[in-house]
Write an enzyme that holds these catalytic residues in place. Structure first.
Site, PDB file in Angstrom:
ATOM      1  CB  SER A 215      -0.892  -0.001   1.247  1.00  0.00           C
ATOM      2  OG  SER A 215      -1.532   1.247   1.434  1.00  0.00           O
TER       3      SER A 215
ATOM      4  CE1 TYR B 208      -4.605  -2.204   4.857  1.00  0.00           C
ATOM      5  CE2 TYR B 208      -3.846   0.042   4.494  1.00  0.00           C
ATOM      6  CZ  TYR B 208      -4.192  -1.198   3.999  1.00  0.00           C
ATOM      7  OH  TYR B 208      -4.131  -1.429   2.643  1.00  0.00           O
TER       8      TYR B 208
END
Length: 243
Positions: free
Chosen positions: A141, A154
């Site tokens: 990500s 996260y």
């Protein structure tokens, strides 16, 4: 590496980025195996793919189900040569909230986004190493480079996945039959990211297109959209430190 004639397993392949990648690779003449927790969503996704595509239902965050999925791949798809570790978990996690249960959310993210990937990859590696050309694609990500207060745990789980991916690539650097890729999506317009403003993100098809091009070029680092700026800056810093 070749971008047609492969057999490819995609976790989280029934929607979002995973389904977009499945569509792209299926249309290019690859046999695609999509995985997800919902049989209904998997069957709906198969309607959008080539007739050779198949689905394997199962939750990769659960150890026994990982083993079951790997056994099915070994028995029914021994030609498997690419895995795309795309399944993920993310929670808005306010670390200032005393009743937020931040650790439990973080545990689920770490288990799904990191530990499960390590275990599944280790279980399937012997099969991949039997092939003449194989690849592992880990979907991390933009949060690897730019964490924020809404997704702190996260971001940490994806940073861990990033470090693991680099270590995995180094481990097999002398094996010219196994390539390790890392895909860095930015904010993408999917149901998965709806809670954090995903409607403002890029279409998942853009992520799929970038990955396809990277596979063709053997470009192991695959930043997409806004991630390209962050990735370039990170590389510049590394170069300066090394000098």
């Amino acid at each position: 590496m070749k971008t047609t004639g492969n057999t490819i397993f995609i976790s989280g392949g029934s929607a979002g980025i995973g389904l977009a990648i499945a569509k792209k690779l299926s249309a290019a003449g690859n046999k695609v195996i999509i995985n997800g927790r919902s049989e209904e969503r998997l069957q709906n996704a198969l309607k959008e793919l080539d007739k050779t595509a198949v689905a394997i239902q199962g939750d990769l965050s659960i150890s026994l189900e990982r083993i079951k999925i790997v056994e099915e791949l070994r028995n029914n798809h021994p030609e498997l040569n690419i895995i795309i570790n795309n399944a993920g978990a993310a929670f808005i996690n306010d670390l200032s909230g005393q009743k937020n249960n931040a650790a439990e959310k973080a545990y689920q993210e770490i288990n799904t986004n990191y530990i499960s990937v390590i275990d599944f990859t280790a279980l399937i590696l012997p099969l991949l190493l039997q092939q003449t050309e194989a690849a592992i694609v880990n979907v991390s990500s933009i949060a690897v480079f730019r964490p924020n207060k809404y997704l702190p745990t996260y971001s940490a789980s994806k940073a861990a996945l990033h470090s693991y991916t680099q270590g995995l690539r180094d481990t097999f650097s002398e094996n010219d039959r196994l390539n390790v890729f890392e895909l860095y999506p930015p904010l993408v317009n999917t149901d998965f990211s709806a809670e954090i403003g995903g409607a403002n993100g890029i279409p998942p098809s853009e992520v799929a297109d970038e990955l396809f091009t990277a596979l063709e070029k053997n470009q192991f680092e695959v930043p997409v959209g806004d991630s390209k700026k962050m990735h370039a800056l990170a590389n510049l810093i590394k170069e300066e430190v090394n000098h």
